[in-house]
Design a protein around this motif. Sequence first.
Motif, PDB file in Angstrom:
ATOM      1  N   LEU A 208      41.401 -13.922  23.118  1.00 24.22           N
ATOM      2  CA  LEU A 208      41.064 -13.206  24.352  1.00 24.22           C
ATOM      3  C   LEU A 208      39.961 -13.908  25.138  1.00 24.22           C
ATOM      4  N   GLN A 209      39.460 -15.042  24.631  1.00 27.60           N
ATOM      5  CA  GLN A 209      38.388 -15.752  25.311  1.00 27.60           C
ATOM      6  C   GLN A 209      38.961 -16.588  26.452  1.00 27.60           C
ATOM      7  N   GLY A 210      38.241 -16.621  27.566  1.00 30.69           N
ATOM      8  CA  GLY A 210      38.732 -17.324  28.748  1.00 30.69           C
ATOM      9  C   GLY A 210      40.094 -16.821  29.161  1.00 30.69           C
ATOM     10  N   PRO A 211      40.241 -15.520  29.384  1.00 32.55           N
ATOM     11  CA  PRO A 211      41.576 -14.938  29.578  1.00 32.55           C
ATOM     12  C   PRO A 211      42.317 -15.443  30.813  1.00 32.55           C
ATOM     13  N   PHE A 212      41.578 -15.918  31.808  1.00 31.79           N
ATOM     14  CA  PHE A 212      42.239 -16.379  33.030  1.00 31.79           C
ATOM     15  C   PHE A 212      42.481 -17.882  33.037  1.00 31.79           C
ATOM     16  N   LEU A 213      42.213 -18.515  31.893  1.00 35.94           N
ATOM     17  CA  LEU A 213      42.414 -19.956  31.781  1.00 35.94           C
ATOM     18  C   LEU A 213      43.334 -20.252  30.607  1.00 35.94           C
ATOM     19  N   PRO A 214      44.212 -21.244  30.704  1.00 31.84           N
ATOM     20  CA  PRO A 214      44.530 -21.938  31.962  1.00 31.84           C
ATOM     21  C   PRO A 214      45.571 -21.135  32.732  1.00 31.84           C
ATOM     22  N   THR A 215      45.407 -21.072  34.026  1.00 35.23           N
ATOM     23  CA  THR A 215      46.395 -20.357  34.828  1.00 35.23           C
ATOM     24  C   THR A 215      47.461 -21.316  35.333  1.00 35.23           C
ATOM     25  N   LYS A 216      48.719 -20.937  35.154  1.00 33.04           N
ATOM     26  CA  LYS A 216      49.841 -21.764  35.606  1.00 33.04           C
ATOM     27  C   LYS A 216      50.681 -21.020  36.625  1.00 33.04           C
ATOM     28  N   MET A 217      50.111 -19.934  37.133  1.00 34.21           N
ATOM     29  CA  MET A 217      50.926 -19.080  37.990  1.00 34.21           C
ATOM     30  C   MET A 217      51.178 -19.706  39.349  1.00 34.21           C
ATOM     31  N   GLU A 218      52.422 -19.634  39.769  1.00 35.39           N
ATOM     32  CA  GLU A 218      52.782 -19.995  41.135  1.00 35.39           C
ATOM     33  C   GLU A 218      52.750 -18.714  41.956  1.00 35.39           C
ATOM     34  N   PRO A 219      52.021 -18.718  43.095  1.00 34.77           N
ATOM     35  CA  PRO A 219      51.855 -17.472  43.871  1.00 34.77           C
ATOM     36  C   PRO A 219      53.159 -16.754  44.173  1.00 34.77           C
ATOM     37  N   MET A 220      54.232 -17.485  44.416  1.00 33.01           N
ATOM     38  CA  MET A 220      55.484 -16.834  44.790  1.00 33.01           C
ATOM     39  C   MET A 220      56.212 -16.222  43.584  1.00 33.01           C
ATOM     40  N   ARG A 221      55.646 -16.416  42.369  1.00 36.16           N
ATOM     41  CA  ARG A 221      56.204 -15.745  41.197  1.00 36.16           C
ATOM     42  C   ARG A 221      55.558 -14.386  40.963  1.00 36.16           C
ATOM     43  N   LEU A 222      54.529 -14.094  41.765  1.00 38.86           N
ATOM     44  CA  LEU A 222      53.837 -12.815  41.616  1.00 38.86           C
ATOM     45  C   LEU A 222      54.760 -11.612  41.817  1.00 38.86           C
ATOM     46  N   PRO A 223      55.689 -11.620  42.789  1.00 29.56           N
ATOM     47  CA  PRO A 223      56.599 -10.465  42.926  1.00 29.56           C
ATOM     48  C   PRO A 223      57.399 -10.179  41.661  1.00 29.56           C
ATOM     49  N   LEU A 224      57.850 -11.251  40.973  1.00 31.25           N
ATOM     50  CA  LEU A 224      58.579 -11.033  39.733  1.00 31.25           C
ATOM     51  C   LEU A 224      57.685 -10.420  38.669  1.00 31.25           C
ATOM     52  N   ALA A 225      56.411 -10.860  38.615  1.00 34.11           N
ATOM     53  CA  ALA A 225      55.463 -10.280  37.658  1.00 34.11           C
ATOM     54  C   ALA A 225      55.267  -8.795  37.954  1.00 34.11           C
ATOM     55  N   ILE A 226      55.184  -8.438  39.233  1.00 35.80           N
ATOM     56  CA  ILE A 226      55.009  -7.027  39.607  1.00 35.80           C
ATOM     57  C   ILE A 226      56.252  -6.220  39.267  1.00 35.80           C
ATOM     58  N   PHE A 227      57.435  -6.783  39.517  1.00 40.07           N
ATOM     59  CA  PHE A 227      58.674  -6.086  39.135  1.00 40.07           C
ATOM     60  C   PHE A 227      58.693  -5.808  37.634  1.00 40.07           C
ATOM     61  N   TYR A 228      58.336  -6.841  36.848  1.00 39.08           N
ATOM     62  CA  TYR A 228      58.282  -6.644  35.407  1.00 39.08           C
ATOM     63  C   TYR A 228      57.217  -5.613  35.032  1.00 39.08           C
ATOM     64  N   GLY A 229      56.117  -5.567  35.799  1.00 42.41           N
ATOM     65  CA  GLY A 229      55.048  -4.602  35.530  1.00 42.41           C
ATOM     66  C   GLY A 229      55.412  -3.185  35.914  1.00 42.41           C
ATOM     67  N   LEU A 230      56.126  -3.018  37.020  1.00 40.18           N
ATOM     68  CA  LEU A 230      56.530  -1.679  37.452  1.00 40.18           C
ATOM     69  C   LEU A 230      57.658  -1.125  36.585  1.00 40.18           C
ATOM     70  N   PHE A 231      58.508  -2.014  36.077  1.00 38.05           N
ATOM     71  CA  PHE A 231      59.681  -1.568  35.318  1.00 38.05           C
ATOM     72  C   PHE A 231      59.344  -0.658  34.136  1.00 38.05           C
ATOM     73  N   PRO A 232      58.375  -1.020  33.250  1.00 37.02           N
ATOM     74  CA  PRO A 232      58.117  -0.139  32.100  1.00 37.02           C
ATOM     75  C   PRO A 232      57.480   1.190  32.477  1.00 37.02           C
ATOM     76  N   TYR A 233      56.862   1.277  33.677  1.00 40.03           N
ATOM     77  CA  TYR A 233      56.297   2.552  34.132  1.00 40.03           C
ATOM     78  C   TYR A 233      57.350   3.428  34.800  1.00 40.03           C
ATOM     79  N   ALA A 234      58.486   2.837  35.142  1.00 37.78           N
ATOM     80  CA  ALA A 234      59.537   3.603  35.809  1.00 37.78           C
ATOM     81  C   ALA A 234      59.967   4.753  34.905  1.00 37.78           C
TER      82      ALA A 234
END
Length: 489
Positions: A208-234
């Motif tokens: 859990l140390q340095g949790p935001f490193l290394p980041t490999k996220m491409e900004p345009m993949r954020l919508p897919l991450a949100i879809f995956y995040g909203l799905f289990p709360y549906a």
Amino acid sequence: MSSSADGTTSRQHMEDKDVSTENYVVLKKKITLLRGISFITGTVIGGGIFISSKGILENTGSVGLALTIWVVCGIVSFFGAMSYAELGTCIKKSGGHYTYILEAYGPLLAFLRIWVEIIIIRPGVTALVSLAIGRYVLEPLFVPCQVPEIAVKLISAISLLLVMYINSTSVTWTVRLQNTMTVIKLLAMLGIIAPGLYYIASGHVDKLQGPFLPTKMEPMRLPLAIFYGLFPYAGWFYLNFITEEVENPNKNIPRAISISMGIVIVLYVTINVAYCAVLTPDEILSSDAVAVLYGERLFGKIFIIVPIVVALSCVGSLNGGTFAIARTFFVASREGHLPEIISMIHIEKLTPLPAVIVLAPLALIMIFIGDIGKLINFFSFARWLLNGLAVSAVIYLRYKKPALHRPFKVPLYMPVIFSLTCFITVLLSLYSEPWSGGIGCMITLTGVPVYYLFIVRKGNMHRVLLAMGRITKTLQKLLKVIPQEITTY
């Protein structure tokens, strides 16, 4: 429809709220506050929490950002849920999304909602959860080998048919199954989380140390991450699908929704913290069953318990979803947007039998041809676009019908934030995943000609109507169903 062609009606309207439904063929009010909490919690906590961890991490690139997505999506879902609490107390009809779009924006958009629900969203969700059941049931039996896909699909199909059978047979047994699965999954979640938190408390925090490193996220993949995040709360919206069966809805709907969502958000965030403390990001990304790998690492030989509990959790989600969506199809049929047979009730069992089984063919097809990741991407566009539209009905009705009685009201920022999140994410997804979004858009728009041909102009299709009438009567005799005898809203 509620009336015959000559304008007469055989059903009584419940103008007097004290009229008993005991002696009528009608869906009874059997959902108390405790059952409402159990219903929402047991439906929300299902396959999604065990499927989406990998998808969110894959599309964010770091543990810290993945956990942030879990928290943000939980808060956004809570805003949507509380907005639905307002809608559920001022609009007394069952049907959820479909009903609110119909009341706010009219029949065309409502039909598009039910159209895309019945041909893509609901079969996709049902297949997705069923596949999770099949995979988690078989995973421990084949370790360390790969589970045969045909075996997963067969177990998934059997699970779906069993759940549909129970929903068709008895409302009481369906509710009891839901309550049992909810208790099991809550105990299981605590059993999974507690060792992980103890592991962290014992000083194992290196992952859990340095949790935001290394980041490999491409900004345009954020919508897919949100879809995956909203799905289990549906699932926060499912109680509104059965409003007409809730006791004292003005009080029980807001209470059940707020309590359930609080429980779910806390459990989801903590279980993902536990995953990330025990497993490396590469291990999470390489596993199709994260909970099984987590259990094997922490529990050793008794890890076989974990996938069994996960499978039971998914059964609860599948059962609750089937129970709720059947009521939406029931209401849509009652409004004339689906074949009349779907709005009928079994004369002995008092279940909406046709509405329960109508999804079986498409869901089974998706089980045998579908892939979990592809299914999520495929229906996310249409699902969240129309979810955002349904929640925006709170804002629209505040200005369009200010005098509407609202026993429960939410601050306007809640529906605004939820709706904007849905709309912006959908737009970004069209840019980042144009193929999946484009397919979802085209499938949704196919409902427009269907609406005008079969709904608006159906009065001119005399031969078709006569044929449909004969088919309806035959199915009534076969299934032993009739229209509900009194209105319940």
